[in-house]
Design an enzyme around this catalytic site. Structure first.
Site, mmCIF file in Angstrom:
data_model
loop_
_atom_site.group_PDB
_atom_site.id
_atom_site.type_symbol
_atom_site.label_atom_id
_atom_site.label_comp_id
_atom_site.label_asym_id
_atom_site.label_seq_id
_atom_site.Cartn_x
_atom_site.Cartn_y
_atom_site.Cartn_z
ATOM 1 N N LYS A 211 1.499 -1.182 0.077
ATOM 2 C CA LYS A 211 0.070 -0.329 -0.242
ATOM 3 C C LYS A 211 1.012 1.650 0.116
ATOM 4 O O LYS A 211 0.622 2.114 -0.869
ATOM 5 C CB LYS A 211 -0.768 -0.171 1.567
ATOM 6 C CG LYS A 211 -1.928 0.988 1.549
ATOM 7 C CD LYS A 211 -2.404 1.740 2.714
ATOM 8 C CE LYS A 211 -1.399 2.310 3.403
ATOM 9 N NZ LYS A 211 -1.549 2.956 4.815
ATOM 10 N N CYS A 281 -18.568 4.155 6.387
ATOM 11 C CA CYS A 281 -18.739 3.298 7.070
ATOM 12 C C CYS A 281 -17.950 2.197 8.334
ATOM 13 O O CYS A 281 -16.765 1.974 7.355
ATOM 14 C CB CYS A 281 -18.449 2.391 5.409
ATOM 15 S SG CYS A 281 -18.615 0.771 5.261
ATOM 16 N N CYS A 288 -25.078 3.154 8.831
ATOM 17 C CA CYS A 288 -26.037 2.707 6.955
ATOM 18 C C CYS A 288 -27.160 3.140 6.976
ATOM 19 O O CYS A 288 -27.645 3.436 5.440
ATOM 20 C CB CYS A 288 -26.029 1.368 7.772
ATOM 21 S SG CYS A 288 -25.262 0.047 7.796
ATOM 22 N N CYS A 291 -26.038 6.615 5.194
ATOM 23 C CA CYS A 291 -25.032 6.117 3.417
ATOM 24 C C CYS A 291 -26.588 5.903 2.264
ATOM 25 O O CYS A 291 -27.447 5.608 2.591
ATOM 26 C CB CYS A 291 -24.741 4.704 3.835
ATOM 27 S SG CYS A 291 -23.829 4.308 2.338
ATOM 28 N N CYS A 297 -26.507 -1.727 -0.667
ATOM 29 C CA CYS A 297 -24.962 -3.334 0.222
ATOM 30 C C CYS A 297 -25.051 -4.358 0.495
ATOM 31 O O CYS A 297 -26.588 -3.938 1.907
ATOM 32 C CB CYS A 297 -23.608 -1.979 1.243
ATOM 33 S SG CYS A 297 -23.276 -2.379 1.678
#
Length: 303
Positions: A211, A281, A288, A291, A297
């Site tokens: 990363k 998230c 949620c 969102c 999702c």
């Protein structure tokens, strides 16, 4: 191969008769105003690449023309259901650019007035410090290091105890003192105080993972070498089912994402999903209800 026996099949990701194939290794905006080193600018090149459209061309030969040099047609690959709408929704939720990563991420931790070689070194060190550490803590450590003198030479001349005091309380700070000293010595001996310009060489440095390497390539060198996947990207990709099967590590997630996600989105995904993971998230008790993807999702359906 003769023209009568060959049928050209063109698949394009966007409309238009003048679409061109996009080269691998697409460049992202480098350190500062297109400068990867020595003040050379790449505005026109980046602008040109952004205008280009992606076209995949395969050749299907007739039965009598098939041979070793014939490239077989590739079947359309797997892609997640509703991913494009999910991405649009995440962009909408992230439009404020007010997550910690937007103000304190690696792009904001180096000294923009320093020489290119020093800036690249500072980018790499900020990434090494960021592992298992919140952006606010990493940014604080970088401020102290820059005030002390953040160059290869100054770090090598700093004793371990002082260096530890400067970077504390980043996660695993004792190990990072060791890694920073080892990596700085290698950079001085093998690269003239600069950082490597390839993922392979970067991950060979002590304390540098995939990363960090992909982010270093993007921020320090202006090259998109792969998707930078941290715990946020790993978690969200699995919740949205953006991987064909459940992945168990960030590196496994990176490989799975790169198999289907268009390359022109690779440079955007890390910052987009990291901020989304910091604000909405969340690892525990994701928000949620707030969102825009709650109906799309798969993970939200079970809550």
């Amino acid at each position: 191969m003769n023209a009568a026996g060959v049928r050209m099949v063109t698949r394009s990701r966007s409309q238009g008769s003048r679409a061109r194939p996009r080269r691998g290794g697409e460049e992202a905006a480098p350190l500062q105003r297109g400068e990867a080193s020595g003040g050379r600018k790449s505005h026109s090149r980046v602008k040109c690449q952004q205008k280009s459209q992606r076209v995949n061309v395969a050749y299907e030969a007739s039965d009598g023309e098939k041979g070793e040099d014939t490239e077989p047609l590739k079947a359309p690959g797997w892609e997640p259901q509703d991913w494009q709408q999910q991405l649009v929704n995440i962009r909408t939720m992230r439009s404020g650019k007010d997550a910690p990563v937007d103000q304190l991420g690696v792009e904001h931790c180096y000294d923009p007035s320093a020489p290119p070689k020093v800036r690249r070194y500072q980018v790499l060190l900020s990434l090494m410090l960021s592992s298992q550490t919140k952006d606010q803590v990493t940014a604080g450590a970088m401020q102290r290091l820059r005030a002390w003198g953040l160059t290869v030479d100054s770090i090598l001349q700093t004793d371990d105890s002082t260096l530890g005091t400067l970077i504390y309380p980043v996660g695993f700070w004792r190990n990072k003192v060791k890694y920073i000293k080892q990596t700085s010595a290698i950079l001085q001996q093998r690269y003239g105080g600069d950082i490597p310009a390839s993922v392979t060489e970067l991950v060979a440095l002590p304390g540098v993972g995939p990363k960090m390497a992909h982010l270093a390539m993007a921020v320090a060198w202006g090259t998109v070498s792969g998707i930078a996947v941290d715990t946020h990207v790993h978690r969200i990709a699995n919740r949205l089912r953006w991987t064909k099967k459940t992945t168990k590590s960030p590196e496994e997630t990176r490989t799975a994402l790169e198999e289907w996600l268009p390359r022109e989105l690779w440079s955007e995904i890390n910052g987009l999903l990291v901020g989304f993971g910091q604000q909405t998230c969340l690892p525990v008790r994701p928000r949620c209800q707030a969102c825009l993807n709650r109906a799309l999702c798969p993970a939200a359906q079970g809550l």
